[in-house]
Design an enzyme around this catalytic site. Structure first.
Site, PDB file in Angstrom:
ATOM      1  N   TYR A  51       0.895  -1.439   0.189  1.00  0.00           N
ATOM      2  CA  TYR A  51       0.070  -0.094   0.112  1.00  0.00           C
ATOM      3  C   TYR A  51       0.659   1.288  -0.439  1.00  0.00           C
ATOM      4  O   TYR A  51       1.979   1.444   0.656  1.00  0.00           O
ATOM      5  CB  TYR A  51      -1.478   0.012   1.278  1.00  0.00           C
ATOM      6  N   PHE A 202     -13.306  -3.788   1.186  1.00  0.00           N
ATOM      7  CA  PHE A 202     -13.860  -3.143   0.114  1.00  0.00           C
ATOM      8  C   PHE A 202     -15.291  -3.423   0.951  1.00  0.00           C
ATOM      9  O   PHE A 202     -16.732  -3.379   0.165  1.00  0.00           O
ATOM     10  CB  PHE A 202     -14.329  -3.865  -1.098  1.00  0.00           C
ATOM     11  N   LEU A 204     -17.225  -1.433   2.446  1.00  0.00           N
ATOM     12  CA  LEU A 204     -18.694  -0.734   1.317  1.00  0.00           C
ATOM     13  C   LEU A 204     -18.082  -0.350   0.476  1.00  0.00           C
ATOM     14  O   LEU A 204     -18.943   1.136  -0.311  1.00  0.00           O
ATOM     15  CB  LEU A 204     -17.703   1.689   2.517  1.00  0.00           C
TER      16      LEU A 204
HETATM   17  P1  NAP Z   1     -13.626   0.686   1.562  1.00  0.00           P
HETATM   18  O1  NAP Z   1     -13.658   0.064   3.046  1.00  0.00           O
HETATM   19  O2  NAP Z   1     -15.256  -0.567   0.841  1.00  0.00           O
HETATM   20  O3  NAP Z   1     -13.839   2.466   1.522  1.00  0.00           O
HETATM   21  C1  NAP Z   1     -12.895   3.145   1.935  1.00  0.00           C
HETATM   22  C2  NAP Z   1     -13.502   4.884   1.243  1.00  0.00           C
HETATM   23  O4  NAP Z   1     -15.217   5.226   1.392  1.00  0.00           O
HETATM   24  C3  NAP Z   1     -12.954   5.675   2.148  1.00  0.00           C
HETATM   25  O5  NAP Z   1     -11.244   5.900   1.685  1.00  0.00           O
HETATM   26  C4  NAP Z   1     -13.481   6.712   1.566  1.00  0.00           C
HETATM   27  O6  NAP Z   1     -13.567   7.217   0.248  1.00  0.00           O
HETATM   28  C5  NAP Z   1     -15.036   6.544   1.893  1.00  0.00           C
HETATM   29  N1  NAP Z   1     -15.770   6.413   3.307  1.00  0.00           N
HETATM   30  C6  NAP Z   1     -14.844   5.294   4.197  1.00  0.00           C
HETATM   31  N2  NAP Z   1     -15.944   5.924   5.165  1.00  0.00           N
HETATM   32  C7  NAP Z   1     -17.012   6.857   5.000  1.00  0.00           C
HETATM   33  C8  NAP Z   1     -17.548   8.107   5.761  1.00  0.00           C
HETATM   34  N3  NAP Z   1     -17.887   7.652   6.592  1.00  0.00           N
HETATM   35  N4  NAP Z   1     -18.578   8.969   4.532  1.00  0.00           N
HETATM   36  C9  NAP Z   1     -18.106   8.596   3.039  1.00  0.00           C
HETATM   37  N5  NAP Z   1     -17.339   7.968   3.164  1.00  0.00           N
HETATM   38  C10 NAP Z   1     -16.714   7.547   3.589  1.00  0.00           C
HETATM   39  O7  NAP Z   1     -12.349   0.513   0.652  1.00  0.00           O
HETATM   40  P2  NAP Z   1     -10.961   0.153   1.015  1.00  0.00           P
HETATM   41  O8  NAP Z   1     -10.659   1.282   2.273  1.00  0.00           O
HETATM   42  O9  NAP Z   1     -10.425  -0.199  -0.157  1.00  0.00           O
HETATM   43  O10 NAP Z   1     -11.030  -1.300   1.540  1.00  0.00           O
HETATM   44  C11 NAP Z   1     -10.697  -1.920   3.624  1.00  0.00           C
HETATM   45  C12 NAP Z   1      -9.889  -2.450   3.720  1.00  0.00           C
HETATM   46  O11 NAP Z   1      -9.396  -3.289   3.206  1.00  0.00           O
HETATM   47  C13 NAP Z   1      -8.165  -1.679   2.461  1.00  0.00           C
HETATM   48  O12 NAP Z   1      -7.901  -0.466   2.862  1.00  0.00           O
HETATM   49  C14 NAP Z   1      -6.914  -2.462   3.170  1.00  0.00           C
HETATM   50  O13 NAP Z   1      -6.262  -2.178   3.938  1.00  0.00           O
HETATM   51  C15 NAP Z   1      -8.340  -3.458   2.886  1.00  0.00           C
HETATM   52  N6  NAP Z   1      -8.045  -4.125   1.200  1.00  0.00           N
HETATM   53  C16 NAP Z   1      -7.935  -5.264   0.904  1.00  0.00           C
HETATM   54  C17 NAP Z   1      -7.246  -6.426   0.255  1.00  0.00           C
HETATM   55  C18 NAP Z   1      -6.719  -7.030   0.151  1.00  0.00           C
HETATM   56  O14 NAP Z   1      -6.577  -7.632  -1.345  1.00  0.00           O
HETATM   57  N7  NAP Z   1      -5.863  -8.163   0.660  1.00  0.00           N
HETATM   58  C19 NAP Z   1      -7.959  -4.990  -1.313  1.00  0.00           C
HETATM   59  C20 NAP Z   1      -8.439  -3.984  -0.877  1.00  0.00           C
HETATM   60  C21 NAP Z   1      -8.643  -3.499   0.476  1.00  0.00           C
HETATM   61  P3  NAP Z   1     -13.048   8.883  -0.021  1.00  0.00           P
HETATM   62  O15 NAP Z   1     -11.248   9.389  -0.360  1.00  0.00           O
HETATM   63  O16 NAP Z   1     -14.210   8.989  -1.593  1.00  0.00           O
HETATM   64  O17 NAP Z   1     -13.100   9.728   0.707  1.00  0.00           O
END
Ligand code: NAP
Length: 314
Positions: A51, A202, A204
């Protein structure tokens, strides 16, 4: 904040995904997000060596500083895009090298939860498990997990761990949300059978399940999906998904809650889910997400909600 078990560890039911650190947000903004998480009772942080090209781990370590011992850090190795100098991503040699790099970047001498980011079909899983077991014995790693594994690989890994008296994977981290329910078919039942937890990524859908993207409206400036190249947005956003978001938002409103609470509580009310590691770019998002797990949904309500979105597979 409720806690759940992750092997010998205890983690907050809402965690913080850290893949924005060093990519979308810099050190100053990361500090604010991490401080907000700790204020809100979040103590589980999920990052990876890839990351931000390694800067997510660095920024997380810096932002935590002396508070490191109060939190549970999960990181990962073995993504296909890792610079592995010709070594195989799941090989013992790569595990030994990757862990030292992550420890250095995080500024710590142990990793609480160390996860294989993607399966490596070129390396027998017992080799990876053997190398991880040595790290556990050496005290460099406390628990281990895997990510992007299907059920067949989960059963195989569990069998090899048992045969070799090796530390087993405690969790699998796969994409899972109200709009992506693929794990329900095989991975969730496998987790139940093997006594493993599922860490949904993911959760959210990159922000779609917060309700900030709406059908027929411009994509708000400064958001993650606004920064995505238009041809890659379809991974998260489509007319069908936006229509499902409307139905879910209506259901939440009819029950006196928000879409965000529905998205987080729906995952949190699944007993196999270890922690909902929502990502964030701003402190107010972290506070909203931490408060989002309080809607207690019965099994029948969970099904009712799931029926609003169909199978949710892609
Ligand atoms: P997510 O949690 O589905 O979405 C995060 C995004 O949603 C944030 O960057 C923000 O976007 C928005 N958000 C979050 N809370 C909010 C709220 N209360 N109100 C409005 N917008 C909000 O996606 P993710 O962060 O990519 O996934 C979570 C974690 O999973 C990652 O951080 C990572 O640690 C892990 N991950 C792992 C893999 C794997 O292959 N193992 C793949 C992907 C992710 P804005 O940028 O628009 O503010």
């Amino acid at each position: 904040m409720q806690q759940r078990s992750l092997g010998s560890l205890s983690v907050s039911l809402v965690g913080l995904g850290c893949n924005n650190f060093g990519g979308r947000i810099d050190l100053e903004a990361t500090r604010k997000v991490v401080d907000a998480a700790l204020d809100a009772g979040i103590q589980f942080f999920d990052t990876a060596d890839v990351y931000g090209g390694g800067t997510s781990e660095e920024l997380l370590g810096k932002a935590l500083g002396e508070r490191r011992s109060r939190v549970v850090i999960a990181t990962k190795f073995g993504a296909p895009r890792s610079a592995s100098d010709g070594l195989k991503r799941g090989s013992a040699a790569w595990v030994q090298r990757a862990v030292e790099s992550s420890l250095r970047r995080l500024g710590t001498d142990y990793i609480d939860h160390y996860q294989l980011h993607f399966p490596d079909p070129e390396v027998p899983i017992e080799e990876t498990l053997g190398a991880l077991h040595l790290l556990v014995q050496a005290g460099k790693v406390r628990e281990i997990g895997c990510s992007n594994f299907g059920s067949t690989r989960l059963f195989e890994a569990a069998e090899r761990a048992e045969q070799g008296s090796l530390t087993p994977f405690r969790t699998v981290q796969n994409r899972f949300s109200l709009l992506h329910r693929e794990p329900e078919a095989k991975v969730l039942p496998a987790c139940e059978k093997l006594g493993m937890g599922l860490i949904p990524y993911f959760p959210l859908e990159s922000g779609l399940l917060t309700g900030k993207y709406r059908r027929g409206e411009e994509i708000p400036e400064g958001t993650r999906l606004a920064a995505f190249p238009a041809d890659q947005r379809g991974r998260f956003m489509s007319d069908d998904k936006l229509a499902a978001v409307e139905r879910l938002a209506q259901y939440a409103e009819d029950h006196g809650h928000t879409l965000l609470e529905l998205a987080i509580s729906w995952l949190a009310s699944c007993p196999v889910v270890t922690s909902v590691i929502a990502g964030a770019t701003r402190p107010e998002q972290v506070h909203a997400n931490a408060a989002g797990c309080g809607w207690e949904l019965s099994a029948s309500e969970r099904n009712e909600i799931a029926n609003l979105v169909g199978t949710g597979g892609e």
